[in-house]
Design an enzyme around this catalytic site. Structure first.
Site, short mmCIF file in Angstrom:
data_model
loop_
_atom_site.label_atom_id
_atom_site.label_comp_id
_atom_site.label_asym_id
_atom_site.label_seq_id
_atom_site.Cartn_x
_atom_site.Cartn_y
_atom_site.Cartn_z
N GLU A 220 -24.83 7.45 -22.88
CA GLU A 220 -24.96 6.25 -22.05
C GLU A 220 -25.04 5.05 -22.97
OE1 GLU A 220 -28.41 4.83 -20.33
OE2 GLU A 220 -27.38 3.92 -18.63
N HIS B 151 -31.57 17.74 -4.88
CA HIS B 151 -30.23 17.54 -5.48
C HIS B 151 -30.29 16.84 -6.84
CE1 HIS B 151 -28.26 19.09 -1.98
NE2 HIS B 151 -28.80 18.18 -1.20
N ASP C 152 -34.05 24.21 2.60
CA ASP C 152 -33.20 23.12 3.09
C ASP C 152 -31.81 23.70 3.39
OD1 ASP C 152 -33.03 19.85 2.97
OD2 ASP C 152 -31.12 20.77 2.41
N HIS D 78 -29.01 22.52 2.57
CA HIS D 78 -28.11 22.38 1.42
C HIS D 78 -28.66 23.13 0.20
CE1 HIS D 78 -27.53 18.68 3.87
NE2 HIS D 78 -26.25 18.90 3.59
N ASP E 35 -32.66 20.39 8.17
CA ASP E 35 -31.24 20.20 8.49
C ASP E 35 -30.57 21.53 8.86
OD1 ASP E 35 -31.83 20.67 5.80
OD2 ASP E 35 -30.60 19.00 5.04
N TYR F 15 -32.27 15.80 9.55
CA TYR F 15 -31.75 14.49 9.97
C TYR F 15 -31.67 14.30 11.47
CZ TYR F 15 -31.10 14.83 5.07
OH TYR F 15 -31.37 15.02 3.74
#
Ligand code: SP5
Ligand code: ZN
Length: 366
Positions: free
Chosen positions: A107, A166, A202, A204, A291, A330
């Site tokens: 970076e 995530h 979750d 995901h 979710d 959600y």
């Protein structure tokens, strides 16, 4: 069950997310946590308390310092550059193919539009003025919940927002900035010297948690989630990802089909719990998402509220202490009832459903 919560999450007040180039109303909004808070408060069995500030050290045990610095600076840098967008979203991404066959880029200080893409997974995780403070507070919620469990509570719920699973060592995305569950698990390992299991329910796959502990044998990651062949995060979450090095065999992915039913889901829960039972350690960190609910706007499972009570009950039946941390979910009208059902199950209380206020499908009233 004690609950750790802070209104600091309200500063992450995003309105839109960008999906395939289009702005859509944000899914991961402040109302989510407020819905859960009000239903748990009405239950009467969930005393609330504020988190304590744990500083940067536990975050830096899991994340690259540059990620923390970027998240702390991003919004102000955008303003300083005179970019008057409502939120920081990447323009270009630091993808693997950019430097294939070359050393990975470091970076470097640069324009916010590019700097963002150095750290970002996607365009659906906008950074606004209060995002960093909220993300830091969510970490403190997770760590304070872990503290309570280590000082003797059997199960504690951390109402984390923004979510975390995530977020990888050097990446944010999927509505997540810091990996609350991974930071809590790492701090428990360091404090107790025991191994820790993370159960991720979750909808995901928790790609960030998997990445962080990929080579670690002292942290089992077990996840039940939508098959990445059809669903975010797409690149990880496949069943053949089992860990490497010391972590070989300490990663369990259970991908599920669209329309997953209660029966299919509970069978997967039992598989994950069997794997956890085979580990040592006295604490489970739960990445809890709703979710998986049948009406979730971005999920496609077919679960109902009563299954959350049963999942909570089965997880608690292992007899380990639980640090339960909120991730996604959600469908706002059902979030409070689903959280309450799960947590009551985990505490050995009856399901005792109450009509959730505001959930007026079919004209029913509370
Ligand atoms: C913590 C968590 O649950 N993160 C999920 C991130 C999912 N991001 C992908 C969003 C795709 C939204 N698609 C909207 C389609 C509406 N039908
Ligand atoms: Zn999710």
């Amino acid at each position: 069950m004690r609950v750790v919560y802070t209104p600091a999450h309200l500063g992450h007040d995003i309105t839109h997310e960008t999906v395939m180039g289009v702005q859509i109303p944000a899914n991961e909004v402040a109302e989510r946590a407020e819905r859960i808070r009000s239903v748990l408060e009405a239950d009467g069995g969930f005393p609330f308390e504020l988190p304590a500030d744990h500083g940067e050290a536990p975050i830096l045990a899991v994340h690259e310092p540059g990620l923390l610095r970027f998240l702390a600076e991003a919004y102000a840098q955008m303003r300083a550059e005179g970019v008057m967008r409502p939120a920081v979203i990447a323009e270009a991404f630091n993808v693997r193919a950019l430097t294939e066959g070359m050393p990975a880029p470091a970076e470097r200080p640069g324009a916010i539009s590019g700097r963002t893409g150095f750290w970002a997974l996607d365009t659906s995780t906008p950074i606004v003025a209060g995002s960093y403070t909220a993300a830091r507070a969510a970490v403190d919620v997770a760590l304070s919940a872990a503290d309570l469990v280590l000082s003797g509570e059997r199960a504690v719920y951390g109402l984390c927002r923004p979510p975390g699973h995530h977020a990888a060592r050097s990446m944010y995305g999927g509505y997540c900035f810091f990996n609350n569950a991974a930071i809590a698990a790492e701090s428990i390992v360091r404090e107790t010297g025991e191994s820790v299991a993370i159960l991720d329910v979750d909808y995901h796959h928790g790609n960030g948690t998997e990445q962080i502990f990929w080579r670690r044998g002292d942290v089992l990651y077990a996840s039940i989630h939508a098959d990445p062949a059809r669903q975010y995060p797409y690149y990880l979450g496949w069943a053949d990802e089992t860990g490497e090095g010391s972590g070989a065999g300490a990663n369990l992915n259970i991908p599920m089909p669209a329309g997953t039913t209660t029966e299919q889901y509970l069978a997967a829960v039992d598989r994950a719990l069997d794997a956890i039972s085979a580990t040592t350690g006295s604490v489970i960190v739960v990445s809890l998402g709703f979710d998986t609910y049948g009406h979730d706007p971005i999920g496609d499972f077919a679960l109902t509220t009563d299954v959350y009570h049963e999942v909570g009950r089965r997880v608690a039946a292992l007899g380990r202490r639980l640090v339960i941390l909120q991730e996604g979910g959600y469908h706002r009208p059902s979030l409070g009832a689903n959280a309450r059902a799960w947590l009551r199950g985990a505490e050995g209380r009856s399901y005792d459903p109450v009509p959730a206020a505001g959930f007026t499908a079919g004209g029913a009233t509370g």
